[in-house]
Design an enzyme around this catalytic site. Structure first.
Site, short mmCIF file in Angstrom:
data_model
loop_
_atom_site.label_atom_id
_atom_site.label_comp_id
_atom_site.label_asym_id
_atom_site.label_seq_id
_atom_site.Cartn_x
_atom_site.Cartn_y
_atom_site.Cartn_z
N ASP A 1 0.87 -1.17 0.00
CA ASP A 1 0.00 0.00 0.00
C ASP A 1 0.91 1.23 0.00
O ASP A 1 2.13 1.12 0.12
CB ASP A 1 -0.96 -0.02 1.20
C1 NOJ Z 1 -4.03 4.00 0.27
C2 NOJ Z 1 -5.21 3.10 0.40
O1 NOJ Z 1 -5.13 2.37 1.61
C3 NOJ Z 1 -5.36 2.12 -0.75
O2 NOJ Z 1 -6.58 1.45 -0.60
C4 NOJ Z 1 -5.28 2.85 -2.06
O3 NOJ Z 1 -5.49 1.95 -3.13
C5 NOJ Z 1 -3.91 3.51 -2.15
N1 NOJ Z 1 -3.79 4.48 -1.07
C6 NOJ Z 1 -3.69 4.20 -3.48
O4 NOJ Z 1 -4.44 5.34 -3.56
#
Ligand code: NOJ
Length: 714
Positions: free
Chosen positions: A267
């Site tokens: 993530d």
């Molecule tokens: C953080 C989030 O937790 C995740 O779900 C998301 O896909 C990513 N950022 C990218 O934006």
């Protein structure tokens, strides 16, 4: 040549820096374009995330125009040494231009085929804009409405979660991933992110292997079986480590045991954040832990870009480990046709059809929770006033995690009601000002549109109190004091606790944040053009203190059935609250009624050997519409193992079917339960069926009372 041979040939020509480049993903917008282009030219980038901030579900995201995406791709193809295409990702979570209901609401449809069609539409819209990869579906089972992100998920149930996982992945990825109108999907956030203490985002969770496998892993298994291209590791701390640093979770369980053959992406900065979690002492160690765990791509924190070269040169990371990750990423690039059609191409979009599908999705997502005196559907003869803080709202109805949704396409609840019933009286202000009072005094009933804004739920938007916001409770009490029946329309992302508010409302339509067509669906349901058919994918607690509360818990040693029945001898779980939820899992009313009769099973006994050979219990019942209008019912089948080597849930959903029936129409419904449905992971993490007696229940929600017993012989 097959894909793996092509990759082998390519790997032989790649420098160490170019290999590492494939593992690096960075964000790009107009402001850092030149820097990004420079990195692309040097083969230092494998993927671009089209996001301008770390919490893109909350912040307005500038759009990267398609010709800029194509220009970046051209730079990769024409100016980098090997011309390997970039993979462009963006969070297309539940909509692109057309916005479907939030994923939790889509689960409430209990209509996987419809959900799949919806996702096919948004995949086409996004692919048309040059997007090739989405960071969805979110498959984190959640039993906690305090957690803002429960709205992005499939709800509390693993079985419903497996069904939704399958269709969302297939909807995004299409029949052939190499087609131009597909998006590579990403099952996230692996794993147990929905179980954090207190619903606190980025927090901690402790989950036993037993619960991890039987509850949290199931939707991920289904996504893998459905061919999901990528998996994202979660942010939180789990059992004393973090998924991005856990070789057991990523390499051993996900890749080796479950056979996931796509690639794993971290993530946003979850590799670097191993430092704040106290798991890595610096960025280099964070990179080492993550790549050894099996995280193939680093999202946006450049730990791999900055340190992998040194880690490989000093022998701390083997070339084999690096090759494994590069191979997985290139494999997905080939599989999704990036080498054949790297640029965005025009895909014909039938926008009005997409809108129709979105409307069907929102029609079927909304859940009728209460309908006293059959006040709904509203009769056009009645004098109705509509009021409320969300009556004139557009953006909130789209929900959280909408980056490119077209707000102009949304009609307010006010406009939608007026369109269906021109005589409805709309108060001039959403506030309860004195000039609204004469209309309310003359009304037969009042529609109150309540709810929360998009930023009350989603990432980093948790709540300590999930009751109806106090100012909205005060609002309905004031209208109620005028003596008119109130119809509450609740436009919330998450389940809210309504024990105190519920008695003031004659009817409650839970409308969620249902995307582009929220307003129209509310109006169609209130005026009976659509008969509501949504069912709750998450338990609705009476008050925050009951959380976590979920239907598939095991029996307790004394207050045996606290979710299911209450005692009147004071032996309830709480002294200050009833023990049952306000609305249970699977619950939802219709304007008609259904009856279940003649429940039977054939055979009633099977041996484990027979189950292994593919034999099934065939359960059937007659479902009849006994009301006077056509409606859809979600017939549900639950299982309970009476005695096992491990405490099993009192009820577990094992099948559901959604049927439309005309008045008095009767249809036969059947469920087949075989090895897969009866099995669970035991204390040794083995997938087993144990002999014994099982109760089966079939009915309209998890309180289903039509029961049968089946037996499994050794
Ligand atoms: C953080 C989030 O937790 C995740 O779900 C998301 O896909 C990513 N950022 C990218 O934006």
């Amino acid at each position: 040549m097959d894909i793996l041979s092509k990759i082998k040939t390519l790997l032989n020509t790649m420098s160490l820096k170019e290999k590492i480049g494939q593992l690096n993903q960075e964000s790009c917008d107009m402001e850092n374009m030149e820097l990004i282009k420079e990195r692309i030219r040097h083969g230092q980038l494998g993927s671009v995330i089209l996001a301008t901030s770390a919490t893109s579900g909350n912040d307005e995201q500038r759009k990267t125009p398609t010709d800029i995406i194509n220009e970046l791709q051209r730079t990769a193809l024409k100016e980098s040494p090997l011309g390997i295409p970039l993979l462009f990702g963006r969070d297309v979570i539940h909509g692109h231009k057309t916005v479907l209901p939030i994923p939790l609401a889509l689960s409430a449809t209990f209509h996987p085929e419809l959900v799949k069609t919806g996702y096919r539409c948004i995949a086409q819209e996004a692919a048309n804009d040059g997007i090739q990869w989405t960071f969805a579906p979110m498959l984190d089972i959640s039993r906690d409405p305090r957690w803002g992100r429960c709205i992005e998920g499939v709800g509390e149930d693993p079985y419903l979660g497996t069904k939704m996982a399958e269709v969302i992945v297939k909807g995004f990825q299409g029949d052939n991933p190499a087609d131009k109108d597909t998006l590579a999907a990403c099952a996230k956030h692996y794993i147990g992110y929905g179980a954090m203490d207190g619903g606190r985002d980025y927090g901690q969770a402790e989950i036993s292997d037993y619960t991890l496998r039987n509850i949290y892993l199931r939707p991920f298994q289904s996504a893998i079986k459905s061919g999901v291209a990528t998996v994202m590791t979660a942010f939180h701390e789990l059992n004393g480590t973090a998924p991005s640093a856990s070789r057991y979770l990523v390499h051993d369980l996900l890749k080796e045991e479950l056979g996931f053959d796509g690639f794993v992406v971290s993530d946003w900065a979850s590799i670097e954040q191993l430092i704040s979690q106290g798991i890595a002492r610096d960025r280099q160690q964070a990179a080492e832990l993550a790549i050894k765990a099996g995280v193939d791509m680093d999202m946006s924190c450049r730990c791999y870009a900055d340190y992998l070269e040194e880690l490989v040169n000093t022998g701390r990371i083997s070339m084999e480990t690096l090759h494994e990750s590069v191979t997985r990423i290139l494999y997905i690039k080939y599989k999704f046709g990036l080498f054949e059609h790297p640029y965005s191409t025009h895909i014909p979009i039938n926008s009005s059809r997409h809108r129709e599908i979105a409307k069907s999705c929102s029609d079927e997502s909304m859940v009728l929770l209460k309908n006293q005196n059959h006040i709904l559907p509203l009769s056009p003869q009645k004098r109705i006033v509509a009021i409320g803080p969300l009556l004139y709202e557009k953006r909130a109805l789209l929900g959280n995690w909408v980056l490119d949704g077209d707000e102009e396409q949304v009609s307010t609840v006010a406009n939608a009601l007026k369109k269906i019933h021109p005589n409805i009286i709309l108060t001039s202000s959403p506030y309860l000002w004195e000039d609204c009072l004469p209309d309310i005094r003359k009304a037969d009933a009042v529609i109150v549109v309540l709810g929360e804004s998009k930023k009350m739920s989603g990432e980093a938007n948790s709540l300590a109190h999930v009751e109806l916001p106090p100012e909205q409770f005060a609002y309905i009490k004031r209208i109620h004091a005028l003596g008119k029946p109130l119809i509450g329309v609740m436009c919330f992302g998450r389940p809210i606790a309504m024990e105190e508010a519920e008695p003031y409302l004659e009817a409650i339509l839970y409308a969620w944040h249902c995307g582009t067509c929220t307003g129209e669906s509310i109006a169609s349901i209130l005026y009976g053009e659509v008969n509501p058919s949504g069912k709750l994918p998450m338990t609705f607690p009476r008050c925050t203190g009951q959380i976590p509360i979920y239907y598939n818990h095991p029996a307790s040693s004394r207050h045996e059935y606290f979710y299911y029945t209450e005692t009147d001898n004071g032996a309830n779980t709480y002294h200050d609250c009833r023990s049952t939820p306000l609305y249970p899992f699977g619950y939802g009313l219709s304007y008609t009624q259904f009856s279940y009769r003649n429940l039977s099973v054939e055979p009633s006994c099977l041996s484990i050997k027979e189950l292994l050979a593919g034999k099934t219990f065939r359960i059937s019942a007659a479902l009849q519409n006994i009301g006077n209008c056509t409606g859809k019912e979600v017939a549900q089948c639950y299982l309970h193992a009476r005695a096992s080597s491990m405490a099993r849930p009192l009820r577990e959903l094992k099948g559901f079917v959604k049927k439309e029936l005309a008045p008095l129409e009767e249809q036969q419904i059947t469920f087949q339960l075989g090895y897969k449905e009866l099995a669970f992971y035991n204390a040794q993490s083995k997938w087993v069926v144990e002999p014994g007696l099982f109760d089966l229940y079939v009915g309209t929600d998890c309180y289903a009372s039509n029961a049968l017993v089946i037996s499994v012989k050794p």
